[in-house]
Design a protein around this motif. Structure first.
Motif, PDB file in Angstrom:
ATOM      1  N   GLY A 187       0.815  -1.217   0.000  1.00 43.50           N
ATOM      2  CA  GLY A 187       0.000   0.000   0.000  1.00 43.50           C
ATOM      3  C   GLY A 187       0.844   1.259   0.000  1.00 43.50           C
ATOM      4  O   GLY A 187       0.538   2.225  -0.710  1.00 43.50           O
ATOM      5  N   GLY A 188       1.923   1.256   0.763  1.00 50.84           N
ATOM      6  CA  GLY A 188       2.804   2.423   0.804  1.00 50.84           C
ATOM      7  C   GLY A 188       3.478   2.653  -0.537  1.00 50.84           C
ATOM      8  O   GLY A 188       3.555   3.785  -1.028  1.00 50.84           O
ATOM      9  N   SER A 189       3.958   1.576  -1.133  1.00 53.06           N
ATOM     10  CA  SER A 189       4.611   1.677  -2.431  1.00 53.06           C
ATOM     11  C   SER A 189       3.638   2.188  -3.490  1.00 53.06           C
ATOM     12  O   SER A 189       3.978   3.060  -4.299  1.00 53.06           O
ATOM     13  N   LEU A 190       2.406   1.662  -3.467  1.00 52.26           N
ATOM     14  CA  LEU A 190       1.401   2.072  -4.447  1.00 52.26           C
ATOM     15  C   LEU A 190       1.035   3.544  -4.281  1.00 52.26           C
ATOM     16  O   LEU A 190       0.853   4.265  -5.275  1.00 52.26           O
ATOM     17  N   THR A 191       0.963   4.017  -3.035  1.00 46.21           N
ATOM     18  CA  THR A 191       0.610   5.415  -2.784  1.00 46.21           C
ATOM     19  C   THR A 191       1.627   6.365  -3.392  1.00 46.21           C
ATOM     20  O   THR A 191       1.267   7.349  -4.063  1.00 46.21           O
ATOM     21  N   VAL A 228      11.894  -1.733   8.878  1.00 42.62           N
ATOM     22  CA  VAL A 228      12.584  -1.886   7.589  1.00 42.62           C
ATOM     23  C   VAL A 228      11.589  -2.300   6.498  1.00 42.62           C
ATOM     24  O   VAL A 228      11.457  -1.614   5.489  1.00 42.62           O
ATOM     25  N   PRO A 229      10.845  -3.412   6.668  1.00 37.76           N
ATOM     26  CA  PRO A 229       9.869  -3.765   5.635  1.00 37.76           C
ATOM     27  C   PRO A 229       8.632  -2.876   5.640  1.00 37.76           C
ATOM     28  O   PRO A 229       7.958  -2.739   4.607  1.00 37.76           O
ATOM     29  N   ALA A 230       8.306  -2.259   6.781  1.00 38.47           N
ATOM     30  CA  ALA A 230       7.094  -1.443   6.859  1.00 38.47           C
ATOM     31  C   ALA A 230       7.290  -0.044   6.302  1.00 38.47           C
ATOM     32  O   ALA A 230       6.327   0.580   5.822  1.00 38.47           O
ATOM     33  N   PHE A 231       8.508   0.468   6.325  1.00 35.13           N
ATOM     34  CA  PHE A 231       8.738   1.853   5.896  1.00 35.13           C
ATOM     35  C   PHE A 231       9.820   1.993   4.835  1.00 35.13           C
ATOM     36  O   PHE A 231       9.624   2.645   3.818  1.00 35.13           O
ATOM     37  N   PHE A 232      10.969   1.370   5.044  1.00 35.82           N
ATOM     38  CA  PHE A 232      12.076   1.538   4.108  1.00 35.82           C
ATOM     39  C   PHE A 232      11.859   0.781   2.796  1.00 35.82           C
ATOM     40  O   PHE A 232      12.029   1.334   1.707  1.00 35.82           O
ATOM     41  N   VAL A 233      11.503  -0.497   2.915  1.00 37.58           N
ATOM     42  CA  VAL A 233      11.382  -1.335   1.716  1.00 37.58           C
ATOM     43  C   VAL A 233      10.381  -0.790   0.695  1.00 37.58           C
ATOM     44  O   VAL A 233      10.681  -0.777  -0.502  1.00 37.58           O
ATOM     45  N   PRO A 234       9.177  -0.330   1.109  1.00 39.25           N
ATOM     46  CA  PRO A 234       8.241   0.202   0.111  1.00 39.25           C
ATOM     47  C   PRO A 234       8.815   1.373  -0.685  1.00 39.25           C
ATOM     48  O   PRO A 234       8.532   1.513  -1.880  1.00 39.25           O
ATOM     49  N   LEU A 235       9.622   2.202  -0.032  1.00 38.81           N
ATOM     50  CA  LEU A 235      10.210   3.346  -0.719  1.00 38.81           C
ATOM     51  C   LEU A 235      11.301   2.903  -1.696  1.00 38.81           C
ATOM     52  O   LEU A 235      11.402   3.418  -2.812  1.00 38.81           O
ATOM     53  N   PHE A 236      12.103   1.933  -1.283  1.00 40.61           N
ATOM     54  CA  PHE A 236      13.103   1.381  -2.193  1.00 40.61           C
ATOM     55  C   PHE A 236      12.413   0.677  -3.366  1.00 40.61           C
ATOM     56  O   PHE A 236      12.858   0.784  -4.517  1.00 40.61           O
ATOM     57  N   LEU A 237      11.330  -0.041  -3.077  1.00 38.70           N
ATOM     58  CA  LEU A 237      10.587  -0.743  -4.128  1.00 38.70           C
ATOM     59  C   LEU A 237      10.014   0.245  -5.126  1.00 38.70           C
ATOM     60  O   LEU A 237      10.093   0.026  -6.348  1.00 38.70           O
ATOM     61  N   THR A 238       9.465   1.350  -4.646  1.00 39.83           N
ATOM     62  CA  THR A 238       8.918   2.365  -5.544  1.00 39.83           C
ATOM     63  C   THR A 238      10.005   2.970  -6.414  1.00 39.83           C
ATOM     64  O   THR A 238       9.781   3.261  -7.597  1.00 39.83           O
ATOM     65  N   ALA A 239      11.191   3.161  -5.844  1.00 43.19           N
ATOM     66  CA  ALA A 239      12.310   3.689  -6.636  1.00 43.19           C
ATOM     67  C   ALA A 239      12.660   2.729  -7.764  1.00 43.19           C
ATOM     68  O   ALA A 239      12.950   3.155  -8.888  1.00 43.19           O
ATOM     69  N   HIS A 240      12.624   1.430  -7.484  1.00 40.27           N
ATOM     70  CA  HIS A 240      12.845   0.431  -8.535  1.00 40.27           C
ATOM     71  C   HIS A 240      11.788   0.571  -9.631  1.00 40.27           C
ATOM     72  O   HIS A 240      12.102   0.628 -10.827  1.00 40.27           O
ATOM     73  N   ILE A 241      10.530   0.615  -9.218  1.00 43.93           N
ATOM     74  CA  ILE A 241       9.424   0.648 -10.178  1.00 43.93           C
ATOM     75  C   ILE A 241       9.467   1.897 -11.050  1.00 43.93           C
ATOM     76  O   ILE A 241       9.315   1.822 -12.270  1.00 43.93           O
ATOM     77  N   LEU A 242       9.695   3.047 -10.429  1.00 48.25           N
ATOM     78  CA  LEU A 242       9.738   4.298 -11.190  1.00 48.25           C
ATOM     79  C   LEU A 242      10.929   4.326 -12.146  1.00 48.25           C
ATOM     80  O   LEU A 242      10.829   4.827 -13.271  1.00 48.25           O
TER      81      LEU A 242
END
Length: 246
Positions: free
Chosen positions: A84-88, A215-229
């Protein structure tokens, strides 16, 4: 003592990482044609999102609401927050005028620079060395993060200098980085209390408890979004090049 050390590492990164992201967004916004008021709004919304997100993650973690369910087919709250965080963030970057402008002004070197920070995964190795984190999780998750961060250094330098191998290095960062997430999530579930707890049953993982769960609740979604973008931009640029060539 172990908890204090792990908390200190995680919270230190929790200050440095968002500050870095905010600085990047502010810098990239200044390279757009957006009015100053729109830039301020975009930065303000991003700061608010990160602040509310982190505060919620801490409160939920301290209330032990991220522990994995013990009965199927319940979906872990942690996975929901991660996705959800990554999608937002992805939606804000793609479906708002300011987000699209900032994304357009962000080059691949910026995304690779962010992935360098993945070395924060060393905290899992620290947890393993101190006892509460099983090696079955710490090794793939920690070493995978560190390897991604190191490879990102070379991709960053190549992207900055427009080197001929920049695209290949960036793709390798994405492949390694995403595989690392899969391995970390998989081994995290298998080593933690829950209905898939098959490894380290005598000493369950603490990655779904505060402070490591941040780490998985806050950091990982942001790193994942950076990958996707980053991948999104690569695909768009590749399509544009083919169109021009045709």
């Amino acid at each position: 003592m172990t908890s204090i050390i792990l908390e200190s590492i995680v919270l230190s990164f929790a200050l440095a990482f968002p500050a870095t992201l905010i600085a990047i967004v502010a810098n990239r916004a200044s390279h757009t044609q957006l009015p100053a008021s729109s830039q301020r709004w975009a930065i303000g919304i991003f700061i608010t999102l990160l602040g509310v997100w982190f505060a919620a993650a801490v409160l939920l973690a301290k209330a032990n609401l991220f522990t994995l369910p013990t009965e199927a087919p319940q979906v872990p709250r942690l996975i929901l927050l991660l996705l959800g965080g990554s999608l937002t963030v992805w939606v804000l970057a793609n479906f708002t005028a300011a987000g699209r402008a900032i994304l357009q002004a962000t080059d691949q070197s910026v995304f690779m620079g962010l992935q360098i920070l993945r070395v924060i995964g060393f905290v899992f190795l620290v947890g393993w060395a101190m006892g509460p984190v099983p090696w079955e999780f710490a090794m793939p998750a920690g070493l995978g993060d560190i390897a991604t961060g190191i490879l990102a250094v070379f991709a960053y330098k190549a992207a900055r200098s427009n080197a001929s191998n920049a695209r290949a290095l960036i793709i390798r960062v994405h492949i390694l980085g995403l595989l690392d997430f899969v391995a970390a999530i998989g081994t995290g579930v298998l080593t933690s209390n829950g209905y898939f707890h098959l490894l380290s049953t005598d000493a369950p993982n603490i990655v779904d408890h505060y402070p490591l769960v941040l780490v998985p609740a806050f950091f990982v979604p942001l790193f994942l979004t950076a990958h996707i973008l980053s991948i999104q931009k690569m695909l768009a640029e590749g399509k544009k090049m083919k169109t021009v060539a045709a």
